[in-house]
Design an enzyme around this catalytic site. Structure first.
Site, PDB file in Angstrom:
ATOM      1  CD  GLU A 162       9.285 -13.134   5.435  1.00 50.84           C
ATOM      2  OE1 GLU A 162       8.458 -13.397   4.527  1.00 50.84           O
ATOM      3  OE2 GLU A 162      10.494 -12.959   5.234  1.00 50.84           O
TER       4      GLU A 162
HETATM    5 ZN   LIG Z   1      11.493 -10.339   1.770  1.00 51.39          ZN
END
Ligand SMILES: [Zn+2]
Length: 286
Positions: A261
């Site tokens: 992320e």
């Molecule tokens: Zn995502």
């Protein structure tokens, strides 16, 4: 009817026909640009989106050990993960000598091209110039059926799942969506050594599992990428319950997979992710 009236009638019919033809032609969707990768790249269309856009893979190197990096499962909402993937392709193209001989590296830059088109209005490659404010890009998280593709895989699949406390559609069944089918079929055919999904925005790297516990290999990958990139190490994603995620399904079929992320929705955080990508290449390279 005299001849003059007949001619006027014929001309009128021809003009109306022409107008209909022109309006039909201009209603056609924009043509998808044909990519022209260099001969050193192996290009493949691995599937089509709901609206018929290509899901493409680009492969560099010819070794037996296969690594796959995927951008844009969440489409235009996480557009920076798509741009990052295209930048990674440029890097591999211009640094072919940096790919160890035993490796083959595939980039699938845009897994949800309809979601990109929905909010950015662009076909094919996008760049940082296409950025829009995050609130505007939220609908682009989903595919053209409004399904969250990272809830459509066969790991604890449920028809509805959650995203930040909101209910999201996970499709009519596991793998109901063509984009998820494309990834499933590709992975089952190739059975790569490792897979990395690029997302945004949490600034963390996660392992994956599907009710079988986290494998040592997956944990090592997570720690390797986290250390190199400076993103936070994380065993599991526990902000809210997630069902049907792609990473979990890959873990279930024995393919070590991590989720990266990015920290923001604003840029590709290139230096951190280049370091992360290189660390995975070094991990498997001989
Ligand atoms: Zn995502």
């Amino acid at each position: 009817m005299n001849k003059r009236a007949l001619w006027i009638g014929l001309v009128a019919v021809a003009v109306i026909g022409l107008i209909i033809l022109i309006s039909k032609t201009s209603n056609k969707p924009e043509p998808v640009p044909t990519p022209s990768p260099s001969p050193s790249v192996q290009y493949e269309i691995i599937g089509k989106s709901v609206e018929g856009r290509n899901i493409e893979s680009y492969t560099y190197g010819a070794g037996d050990e296969h690594l796959v990096f995927i951008g844009g499962i969440h489409g235009g909402y996480e557009w920076n993960s798509v741009v990052l993937a295209y930048n990674a392709m440029d890097y591999l193209e211009t640094n072919k000598e940096s790919i160890p001989e035993n490796l083959k590296i595939t980039i699938i830059p845009s897994m949800n091209p309809d979601g990109v088109y929905k909010v950015l209005g662009k076909e094919g490659r996008i760049s940082e110039k296409d950025a829009k404010p995050t609130e505007e890009t939220i609908p682009g998280r989903f595919n053209a059926h409004n399904v969250d593709l990272n809830r459509n895989f066969d790991c604890k699949w449920q028809p509805e799942s959650t995203w930040r406390g909101n209910k999201v559609s996970a499709g009519t069944s596991a793998f109901s969506e063509p984009e998820a089918q494309a990834i499933r079929d590709y992975m089952l055919k190739e059975h790569p050594s490792a897979v990395v999904f690029w997302h945004s925005q949490a600034g963390e790297v996660y392992t994956s599992e599907c009710e079988d516990g986290i494998s040592d290999e997956t944990r090592n990958l997570m720690k390797t990428y986290a250390k190199a990139s400076g993103y936070k190490e994380s065993e599991t994603f526990d902000y809210y319950a997630v069902t049907g995620d792609a990473e979990g399904w890959l873990a279930r079929v024995g393919i070590p997979t991590i989720t990266v992320e990015l920290k923001t929705h604003e840029n590709v955080e290139w230096d951190r992710n280049l370091a992360g990508m290189k660390s995975i290449i070094n991990y498997y390279g001989k």
